[in-house]
Design a protein around this motif. Structure first.
Motif, PDB file in Angstrom:
ATOM      1  N   GLY A 100       0.803  -1.214   0.000  1.00 47.23           N
ATOM      2  CA  GLY A 100       0.000   0.000   0.000  1.00 47.23           C
ATOM      3  C   GLY A 100       0.836   1.264   0.000  1.00 47.23           C
ATOM      4  N   ALA A 104       0.660   4.257  -2.927  1.00 43.00           N
ATOM      5  CA  ALA A 104      -0.108   5.379  -2.394  1.00 43.00           C
ATOM      6  C   ALA A 104       0.142   6.671  -3.165  1.00 43.00           C
ATOM      7  CB  ALA A 104       0.221   5.584  -0.917  1.00 43.00           C
ATOM      8  N   SER A 120      -8.496   4.522   0.773  1.00 44.25           N
ATOM      9  CA  SER A 120      -7.657   3.697   1.647  1.00 44.25           C
ATOM     10  C   SER A 120      -8.447   3.222   2.869  1.00 44.25           C
ATOM     11  CB  SER A 120      -6.426   4.492   2.085  1.00 44.25           C
ATOM     12  OG  SER A 120      -5.637   4.875   0.975  1.00 44.25           O
ATOM     13  N   SER A 123     -10.498   0.340   1.850  1.00 42.63           N
ATOM     14  CA  SER A 123      -9.732  -0.906   1.815  1.00 42.63           C
ATOM     15  C   SER A 123      -9.641  -1.521   3.203  1.00 42.63           C
ATOM     16  CB  SER A 123      -8.336  -0.634   1.258  1.00 42.63           C
ATOM     17  OG  SER A 123      -7.537  -1.795   1.293  1.00 42.63           O
ATOM     18  N   GLY A 151      -4.665  -0.766   2.998  1.00 44.93           N
ATOM     19  CA  GLY A 151      -5.224   0.539   3.331  1.00 44.93           C
ATOM     20  C   GLY A 151      -4.383   1.292   4.332  1.00 44.93           C
ATOM     21  N   ALA A 154      -1.150   2.624   2.703  1.00 45.86           N
ATOM     22  CA  ALA A 154      -1.417   3.794   1.872  1.00 45.86           C
ATOM     23  C   ALA A 154      -1.656   5.021   2.740  1.00 45.86           C
ATOM     24  CB  ALA A 154      -2.623   3.535   0.969  1.00 45.86           C
TER      25      ALA A 154
END
Length: 545
Positions: A100, A104, A120, A123, A151, A154
């Motif tokens: 992630g 990102a 994010s 997620s 998530g 990110a």
């Protein structure tokens, strides 16, 4: 690549003109506004999600229903987790976060900072759905943590990016640092929730803590959409009026204030800078003047944050302290979490007031001492077969665990992020920080996966590994990290370009560097002439001051 570029003569002239502008009148100075504080706090919920996911998993492994569903049945009728199974469940969050964090930046540039944060958070919700819906397949729960990790990883990139791009300068540092504070609050909250549900005989014992994660994700994913977009991203998309209004609202000034005009000019120059370097090779983060040194140093410091051993307590603390014979190891985790939260407030003070080098070296030495005591007491004094026979040893382990957390939370927890953010020149900062953050997540995974194997082989002597790493970090900081407190980013770049001795860097006087450093700068400029000119100009500005 957009992160590499060269200043044009026109840009340099505009920057010079910007620097000469008069300061705004007192009535038009930046203010600490409710909107700016609210923006920083809502975005920091991304750190809370990471802390919550990290803090809750330790307690799950001691819950009866969780063990019966996902553990392995033993011949004596009990359920346990093998080292591989427990390491996979814990570690896949870090693998997801590693992935992630790498994607990102692209998401943030494509969708915008706000929408990237919201996606994010979504997620994270998908991951929690997979976890909660798990019935008896442990790998399904592990896959849920993988999606949750994507998530969270990110968010670890986009949230500080959004905060730093949007926050007024007068409170930018404290708002970005609040991300680390919210991580500790998330860990503490997870431990409190686990303590309240661990005695439940049904799956509610672990599904309720999982379900509460939805609340934090919804607060972040929905709340961030109520806030303005990053003014830098809005400007990049051609929405200059929106960027101007956002800056004015967050700073508490009028849209036609010189503060807003200056900021808009800086954003315009930055955009031109990025466009100018669109075709420059990415490998300059290794081949540029003094960049291999700085790139590797940032990766080592971020990896070192994990190798201090802090996450050992948060991932496996409940399991470890259950082995000491203490009546309720969940209470022990709450104590450690409370120390972590309280001392992180002290860490914010250290970031602002104390030197980077001394704080990092003192913190690493302090943690080394704690792990030495932890390792020898746990191995030689604690009765591993019946810990109740050695209550004094158990108490010593708890005390020195708290002392360790206090050292980490006030030094290596918040300070590493500050040092790494100051380490690179603007044109290389994005890719270098991506590499550094990736090394943090990589070692986070290695720690979470292999800890059970190592403790199974050498029990509490595992602490000697962390003690050795802390000792190495003292040496690395002493010989390689330059003191950057109270220096501008341009001045820090000049120090690295001139090869200032890190040991004496705190006493370095930039006003005396022009004559002696010009030759070195020009020599470096043979490979990167525009950057050398930028460094010379920064040194000249220091001299004028």
């Amino acid at each position: 690549m957009h992160f590499l570029g060269k200043r044009s003569e026109g840009e340099a002239g505009n920057a010079s003109e910007l620097e000469k502008r008069d300061s705004p009148p007192p009535s038009e100075r930046q203010k600490v506004t409710f909107m700016a504080v609210f923006l920083g706090l809502v975005a920091s919920v991304g750190g809370f999600l990471f802390g919550y996911a990290s803090g809750q998993i330790s307690g799950f492994f001691l819950m009866d229903d969780f063990a019966q569903r996902f553990g392995a049945l033993q011949s004596d009728g009990t359920y346990t987790f093998s080292a591989a199974r427990q390491g996979t469940i814990v570690g896949l969050l870090c693998i997801g976060a590693l992935f992630g964090s790498l994607i990102a930046g692209k998401i943030a540039d494509s969708l915008g900072r706000r929408m990237a944060i919201s996606v994010s958070a979504l997620s994270c919700c998908v991951g929690m759905i997979i976890e909660i819906s798990s019935s008896h397949a442990w790998y399904q729960f592990a896959i849920g943590r993988l999606f949750n990790g994507v998530g969270i990883g990110a968010l670890s990139v986009v949230v500080p990016m959004y905060q730093s791009e949007s926050s007024p300068a007068i409170i930018r540092g404290i708002l970005v640092a609040s991300y680390q504070l919210f991580i500790t609050l998330g860990i503490w909250t997870a431990e409190m929730v686990n303590y309240g549900t661990e005695a439940m005989p049904s799956s509610a014992s672990w599904r309720i803590p999982n379900g509460l994660g939805f609340l934090w994700a919804l607060v972040l994913g929905g709340g961030i959409l109520l806030l303005p977009e990053s003014p830098r991203f809005a400007f990049r998309m051609g929405r200059e009026d929106e960027a101007r209004e956002t800056i004015a609202k967050l700073a508490g000034v009028s849209p036609d204030s010189p503060i807003v005009a200056n900021q808009i000019t800086e954003i315009r120059l930055k955009l031109e800078h990025e466009k100018a370097g669109a075709n420059t090779a990415w490998h300059e983060i290794f081949t540029g003047p003094r960049m291999l040194y700085r790139t590797l140093l940032g990766m080592v410091l971020q990896a070192g944050q994990q190798l201090t051993g802090a996450n050992f307590f948060f991932y496996y603390g409940t399991t470890v302290f259950a082995a000491t014979g203490l009546s309720n190891s969940y209470v022990t985790q709450i104590i450690l979490g409370s120390v972590n939260v309280g001392c992180t407030f002290g860490g914010l003070y250290v970031v602002q007031k104390c030197g980077r080098r001394n704080a990092l070296m003192a913190g690493a030495a302090w943690m080394m001492m704690c792990f030495l005591v932890y390792a020898f007491v746990g191995h030689f004094m604690l009765d591993l077969n019946n810990p109740m026979n050695t209550p004094a040893a158990g108490n010593i382990l708890i005390v020195f665990s708290c002392l360790f957390i206090a050292a980490f939370a006030t030094t290596w927890g918040p300070l590493v992020w500050a040092v790494v953010a100051e380490l690179y020149p603007a044109r290389y900062r994005a890719p270098c920080m991506a590499l550094a953050t990736s090394s943090n997540w990589l070692f986070n995974f290695l720690m979470s996966f292999f800890t059970r194997f190592i403790t199974g082989a050498i029990d509490y002597l595992y602490g000697l590994v962390f003690a050795g790493c802390c000792a190495a970090l003292v040496v690395i900081v002493f010989f390689f990290v330059i003191e950057s407190k109270d220096r501008s980013l341009e001045e820090i770049d000049t120090m690295y370009m001139l090869g200032v001795n890190p040991i004496t860097s705190a006493k370095w006087d930039g006003s005396k560097a022009n004559a002696s450093g010009a030759t070195s700068v020009r020599a470096s400029g043979e490979h990167d002439p525009e950057r050398a000119v930028s460094v010379e100009r920064a040194a000249s500005e220091i001299d004028e001051k």
